[in-house]
Write a protein that holds these residues in place. Structure first.
Motif, PDB file in Angstrom:
ATOM      1  N   ILE A  62      33.840  30.455  32.248  1.00  0.00           N
ATOM      2  CA  ILE A  62      33.431  31.702  32.907  1.00  0.00           C
ATOM      3  C   ILE A  62      33.215  31.475  34.399  1.00  0.00           C
ATOM      4  O   ILE A  62      33.009  30.343  34.853  1.00  0.00           O
ATOM      5  N   TRP A  63      33.259  32.567  35.185  1.00  0.00           N
ATOM      6  CA  TRP A  63      32.981  32.509  36.622  1.00  0.00           C
ATOM      7  C   TRP A  63      31.619  31.867  36.872  1.00  0.00           C
ATOM      8  O   TRP A  63      30.684  32.081  36.085  1.00  0.00           O
ATOM      9  N   SER A  64      31.488  31.152  37.980  1.00  0.00           N
ATOM     10  CA  SER A  64      30.162  30.648  38.328  1.00  0.00           C
ATOM     11  C   SER A  64      29.277  31.847  38.695  1.00  0.00           C
ATOM     12  O   SER A  64      29.784  32.889  39.114  1.00  0.00           O
ATOM     13  N   ALA A  65      27.968  31.688  38.525  1.00  0.00           N
ATOM     14  CA  ALA A  65      26.993  32.746  38.806  1.00  0.00           C
ATOM     15  C   ALA A  65      27.217  33.984  37.938  1.00  0.00           C
ATOM     16  O   ALA A  65      27.021  35.112  38.383  1.00  0.00           O
ATOM     17  N   TYR A  66      27.684  33.783  36.711  1.00  0.00           N
ATOM     18  CA  TYR A  66      27.945  34.934  35.842  1.00  0.00           C
ATOM     19  C   TYR A  66      27.082  34.969  34.581  1.00  0.00           C
ATOM     20  O   TYR A  66      27.068  35.971  33.889  1.00  0.00           O
ATOM     21  N   VAL A  67      26.406  33.863  34.281  1.00  0.00           N
ATOM     22  CA  VAL A  67      25.521  33.902  33.109  1.00  0.00           C
ATOM     23  C   VAL A  67      24.418  32.868  33.299  1.00  0.00           C
ATOM     24  O   VAL A  67      24.663  31.778  33.833  1.00  0.00           O
TER      25      VAL A  67
ATOM     26  N   ARG B 116      22.771  39.982  38.718  1.00  0.00           N
ATOM     27  CA  ARG B 116      22.888  41.076  39.704  1.00  0.00           C
ATOM     28  C   ARG B 116      24.294  41.634  39.898  1.00  0.00           C
ATOM     29  O   ARG B 116      24.528  42.364  40.851  1.00  0.00           O
ATOM     30  N   TYR B 117      25.234  41.217  39.066  1.00  0.00           N
ATOM     31  CA  TYR B 117      26.513  41.934  39.101  1.00  0.00           C
ATOM     32  C   TYR B 117      26.346  43.207  38.291  1.00  0.00           C
ATOM     33  O   TYR B 117      25.354  43.376  37.566  1.00  0.00           O
ATOM     34  N   SER B 118      27.300  44.126  38.409  1.00  0.00           N
ATOM     35  CA  SER B 118      27.127  45.453  37.823  1.00  0.00           C
ATOM     36  C   SER B 118      27.533  45.469  36.357  1.00  0.00           C
ATOM     37  O   SER B 118      28.644  45.041  36.019  1.00  0.00           O
TER      38      SER B 118
ATOM     39  N   PRO C 244      38.546  36.698  32.348  1.00  0.00           N
ATOM     40  CA  PRO C 244      39.531  37.050  33.380  1.00  0.00           C
ATOM     41  C   PRO C 244      39.239  38.397  34.031  1.00  0.00           C
ATOM     42  O   PRO C 244      38.624  39.262  33.415  1.00  0.00           O
ATOM     43  N   SER C 245      39.701  38.556  35.281  1.00  0.00           N
ATOM     44  CA  SER C 245      39.620  39.858  35.938  1.00  0.00           C
ATOM     45  C   SER C 245      40.701  40.759  35.365  1.00  0.00           C
ATOM     46  O   SER C 245      41.674  40.277  34.773  1.00  0.00           O
ATOM     47  N   ASN C 246      40.500  42.085  35.602  1.00  0.00           N
ATOM     48  CA  ASN C 246      41.413  43.090  35.052  1.00  0.00           C
ATOM     49  C   ASN C 246      42.885  42.695  35.057  1.00  0.00           C
ATOM     50  O   ASN C 246      43.538  42.623  34.020  1.00  0.00           O
TER      51      ASN C 246
ATOM     52  N   LEU D   7      38.044  46.650  43.705  1.00  0.00           N
ATOM     53  CA  LEU D   7      37.073  46.811  42.625  1.00  0.00           C
ATOM     54  C   LEU D   7      37.551  45.904  41.499  1.00  0.00           C
ATOM     55  O   LEU D   7      38.737  45.902  41.186  1.00  0.00           O
ATOM     56  N   PHE D   8      36.637  45.114  40.955  1.00  0.00           N
ATOM     57  CA  PHE D   8      37.083  44.269  39.840  1.00  0.00           C
ATOM     58  C   PHE D   8      36.355  44.632  38.553  1.00  0.00           C
ATOM     59  O   PHE D   8      35.213  45.110  38.589  1.00  0.00           O
ATOM     60  N   ILE D   9      37.055  44.478  37.447  1.00  0.00           N
ATOM     61  CA  ILE D   9      36.412  44.569  36.132  1.00  0.00           C
ATOM     62  C   ILE D   9      36.732  43.255  35.439  1.00  0.00           C
ATOM     63  O   ILE D   9      37.884  42.979  35.130  1.00  0.00           O
ATOM     64  N   ASP D  10      35.729  42.411  35.276  1.00  0.00           N
ATOM     65  CA  ASP D  10      35.938  41.113  34.636  1.00  0.00           C
ATOM     66  C   ASP D  10      35.547  41.235  33.162  1.00  0.00           C
ATOM     67  O   ASP D  10      34.471  41.734  32.837  1.00  0.00           O
ATOM     68  N   SER D  11      36.443  40.796  32.286  1.00  0.00           N
ATOM     69  CA  SER D  11      36.248  41.029  30.855  1.00  0.00           C
ATOM     70  C   SER D  11      36.184  39.730  30.072  1.00  0.00           C
ATOM     71  O   SER D  11      36.730  38.720  30.500  1.00  0.00           O
TER      72      SER D  11
ATOM     73  N   GLY E  64      32.635  38.423  50.316  1.00  0.00           N
ATOM     74  CA  GLY E  64      32.184  37.930  49.021  1.00  0.00           C
ATOM     75  C   GLY E  64      32.014  39.056  48.028  1.00  0.00           C
ATOM     76  O   GLY E  64      32.339  40.212  48.329  1.00  0.00           O
ATOM     77  N   TRP E  65      31.529  38.694  46.845  1.00  0.00           N
ATOM     78  CA  TRP E  65      31.364  39.674  45.784  1.00  0.00           C
ATOM     79  C   TRP E  65      29.913  40.165  45.717  1.00  0.00           C
ATOM     80  O   TRP E  65      28.972  39.400  45.954  1.00  0.00           O
ATOM     81  N   ASN E  66      29.754  41.429  45.351  1.00  0.00           N
ATOM     82  CA  ASN E  66      28.474  42.118  45.523  1.00  0.00           C
ATOM     83  C   ASN E  66      27.256  41.472  44.856  1.00  0.00           C
ATOM     84  O   ASN E  66      26.194  41.382  45.464  1.00  0.00           O
ATOM     85  N   GLY E  67      27.410  41.031  43.599  1.00  0.00           N
ATOM     86  CA  GLY E  67      26.238  40.591  42.842  1.00  0.00           C
ATOM     87  C   GLY E  67      25.448  39.493  43.536  1.00  0.00           C
ATOM     88  O   GLY E  67      24.216  39.552  43.651  1.00  0.00           O
ATOM     89  N   GLN E  68      26.160  38.476  44.012  1.00  0.00           N
ATOM     90  CA  GLN E  68      25.471  37.351  44.640  1.00  0.00           C
ATOM     91  C   GLN E  68      24.793  37.761  45.949  1.00  0.00           C
ATOM     92  O   GLN E  68      23.730  37.252  46.287  1.00  0.00           O
ATOM     93  N   PHE E  69      25.408  38.718  46.663  1.00  0.00           N
ATOM     94  CA  PHE E  69      24.740  39.209  47.877  1.00  0.00           C
ATOM     95  C   PHE E  69      23.493  40.009  47.511  1.00  0.00           C
ATOM     96  O   PHE E  69      22.459  39.911  48.174  1.00  0.00           O
TER      97      PHE E  69
HETATM   98  C1  N2P Z   1      31.141  35.327  40.521  1.00  0.00           C
HETATM   99  C2  N2P Z   1      32.418  35.812  40.995  1.00  0.00           C
HETATM  100  C3  N2P Z   1      32.686  37.269  40.804  1.00  0.00           C
HETATM  101  C4  N2P Z   1      34.011  37.441  40.234  1.00  0.00           C
HETATM  102  N1  N2P Z   1      30.861  34.068  41.061  1.00  0.00           N
HETATM  103  C5  N2P Z   1      34.865  38.388  40.925  1.00  0.00           C
HETATM  104  N2  N2P Z   1      35.957  38.740  40.090  1.00  0.00           N
END
Ligand code: N2P
Length: 606
Positions: A294-299, A550-552, A342-344, A512-516, A486-491
């Motif tokens: 999974i992406w870093s900073a995602y769980v 903090r991601y959506s 993966p992203s959309n 806009l990304f939707i990661d699934s 950068g991407w919103n959640g981390q900011f």
């Molecule tokens: C999280 C990255 C966000 C993923 N580190 C953007 N698709």
């Protein structure tokens, strides 16, 4: 005469300082009480204690020792046999054989790494500890041959002949005469090979799969999320161990006299390593495992612990920072992952390549919690293969007090901010920002437009402090940069601790990304993978994941469970007018090559 000697001493001192200063700094700062690298605030052993209590570090250490011990034994046996064979017989084309055996020593590591990966894929071997072990043996054998042959060069063949005359069989002569005489060389080779194996990074990173993270890989992944003194501590220990072994190896090579001191060192290291190598692995999970990539900073780790508790299972996590890294692993096959994110547009690509496993919706009862706006999208009609996990925007995080208010991508090209700009280390995103700035689509496929974007990024390069897709938020927080793509959640996270930081979606629009979450076609534990995905869809859990990262969240049932501060945060849940200027990154087929080429040009330009 005296002055000449003095001059030489000075030159040597400078050379040694140059060689060892970085190491000394690392060792010194592993004892630094403060968190900041480069500011000494007092002595502590805390970082060592922390490293010793970090299960990921311990697991990686255990893997490293398992591989190094086994690879050393195998490579030493095979290499010694080869050296003896070379010594005893003159083969036809001996010169060619001699150079062939040293090829793995001189071949660029990266070539060795990718060819091994190809070989394993062709053989259908699952990437894991076994492939790491085979790769290490492959690059270590040559060293053993070279070292043992050097020892054999001074070996008197007449001793073997005398043994034969006295009635010894060739085997007896080898065991009782040859081996004891060349033993110091063999041991020296073993120690050398052990130290090569224990700190290999390049080859290992190619052929490692899930659950086979070794210490160097662990250290590198810790560096990616910010250099902490804990890494200095782990590195110092690694350094001490390899230094000790190399010293022992050189003593042994020196001949019998070295035995007295070197042998006890080797034994001590072996004894210390034994409990690690033999222990571990057998946790209370009864073999129930989910391998998550999974992406870093995602769980958050606590969320995973909750799943482990409920399902009496273990979750192994590996992290990535780009869709390209994810695709490379999934497309190479056999990485052993059960759940990926993966992203959309990547869902679409992997689906087309038949690399995803169809989802069993009857095992995903909580799918009903997801906001229908995020379901049944073009990239995966009917959600046959994926379930939305997070969505979000790409934008600019910045320090308002340093830059003033920002609302255009153009700020990332502003010469006033030279050396204070960070860009995502991601071709689609960086080229996308340039395209958007010029009012173009970030899915443009016209080669002329891509050249424009490429030129813009090359022009921008002297202003850019660093390209980073993992801890861009920390880098902004530390003020190494003043503005960062950068991407919103981390900011959103750093904005809470630092009121000077802001996040903006530039007026020209953005991605806009939707990661699934999805399950790769060859996933070893598809049933538990479904359980994991459904777990993330529970309202409580989805809310926790959103709260910690903090991601959506696309989870409608989770929204009422979120604190107002999050629900009303425009960086996390952008208002309609912002959403109206977003565009999803799409699979652009053949044109992907244009993006790859343009990005390579940017990264390699000076
Ligand atoms: C999280 C990255 C966000 C993923 N580190 C953007 N698709």
């Amino acid at each position: 005469m005296r002055t000449r000697a003095g001059g030489l001493a000075l030159v040597s001192a400078v050379v040694y300082l140059f060689l060892y200063a970085p190491i000394l700094v690392l060792v010194a700062f592993s004892f630094n009480a403060g968190r900041l690298t480069a500011v000494w605030t007092g002595f502590t052993l805390d970082w060592y204690a922390r490293a010793a209590a970090n299960p990921q570090v311990l697991g990686a250490l255990r893997n490293s020792l398992k591989v190094a011990v086994t690879a050393t034994a195998l490579a030493t046996a095979v290499g010694t046999a080869a050296a003896v064979a070379f010594h005893r017989h003159r083969f036809r084309r001996q010169a060619a054989l001699d150079s062939l055996v040293t090829v793995p020593i001189v071949v660029p590591e990266i070539v060795m790494a990718s060819s091994l990966l190809l070989l394993f894929a062709a053989l259908g071997l699952r990437l894991g500890l076994l492939t790491v072990l085979l790769a290490h043996v492959a690059f270590c054998v040559s060293y053993v041959v070279v070292v043992v042959r050097a020892r054999l060069a001074g070996f008197d063949r007449r001793l073997e002949e005398a043994a034969a005359d006295l009635g010894a069989t060739p085997r007896q002569a080898f065991v009782h005469v040859t081996l004891p005489l060349i033993a110091p060389g063999v041991l020296a080779a073993a120690l050398l090979v052990f130290s090569l194996s224990i700190d290999d990074y390049v080859v290992t990173s190619f052929v490692a799969g899930v659950g086979s993270t070794t210490l160097p890989i662990q250290i590198y992944s810790m560096v990616k999320s910010g250099v902490s003194p804990e890494i200095n501590a782990v590195s110092t220990l690694l350094l001490a161990a390899t230094g000790l072994l190399l010293w022992a190896a050189s003593r042994l090579e020196g001949g019998r006299r070295g035995w007295g001191t070197a042998a006890p060192v080797a034994t001590a290291v072996a004894l210390l390593a034994a409990p690690f190598v033999l222990g571990g692995g057998a946790e209370a999970s009864g073999g129930r495992v989910v391998n998550l990539y999974i992406w870093s900073a995602y769980v958050a780790p606590e969320t995973l612990r909750e799943f482990e508790r409920r399902h009496h299972a273990r979750v192994n996590v590996d992290l990535y920072d780009s869709n390209e890294a994810l695709m490379a692993k999934v497309q190479a096959g056999n990485a052993g992952y059960d759940v990926i994110c993966p992203s959309n547009y990547v869902v679409q690509i992997l689906r087309k390549q038949r690399l995803l496993r169809p989802l069993d919706h009857s095992a995903l009862p909580h799918l009903a919690n997801v906001d229908p706006r995020f379901l049944d999208r073009d990239f995966d009609p009917g959600n046959g293969f994926s379930v939305p996990y997070f969505w979000g925007t790409t934008g600019i995080g910045y320090d308002r007090t340093k830059t003033g208010r920002i609302d255009s991508w153009g700020a990332l090209w502003d010469p006033r901010f030279k050396g204070r700009i960070l860009m995502l280390d991601d071709g689609r995103e960086a080229l996308g920002a340039a395209l958007k700035w010029k009012g173009l689509s970030l899915n443009a496929t016209d080669p002329a437009l891509l050249r424009v974007a490429e030129r813009l990024l090359i022009l921008q390069k002297p202003l850019v402090r660093t390209y980073n897709s993992s801890n861009f938020d920390d880098i902004l927080l530390s003020r190494d940069v003043w503005l960062a793509q950068g991407w919103n959640g981390q900011f959103a996270k750093v904005m809470e601790v630092d009121p000077d930081i802001d996040y903006v979606v530039p007026r020209e629009g953005t991605g806009l990304f939707i990661d699934s979450l999805a399950i790769p076609a060859g996933a070893p534990h598809p049933e538990l993978a479904h359980a994991f995905i459904d777990f993330t869809l529970e309202a409580e859990i989805a809310a926790e994941i959103c709260r910690t990262m903090r991601y959506s969240t696309p989870n409608r049932a989770a929204l009422p469970l979120l604190p107002d501060a999050i629900r009303r945060n425009a960086a996390i849940f952008p208002p309609g007018d912002v959403l109206a200027r977003t565009e999803t990154i799409e699979d652009i087929g053949e044109a992907t090559l244009l993006y790859d080429r343009a990005w390579t040009e940017v990264k390699t330009s000076r």
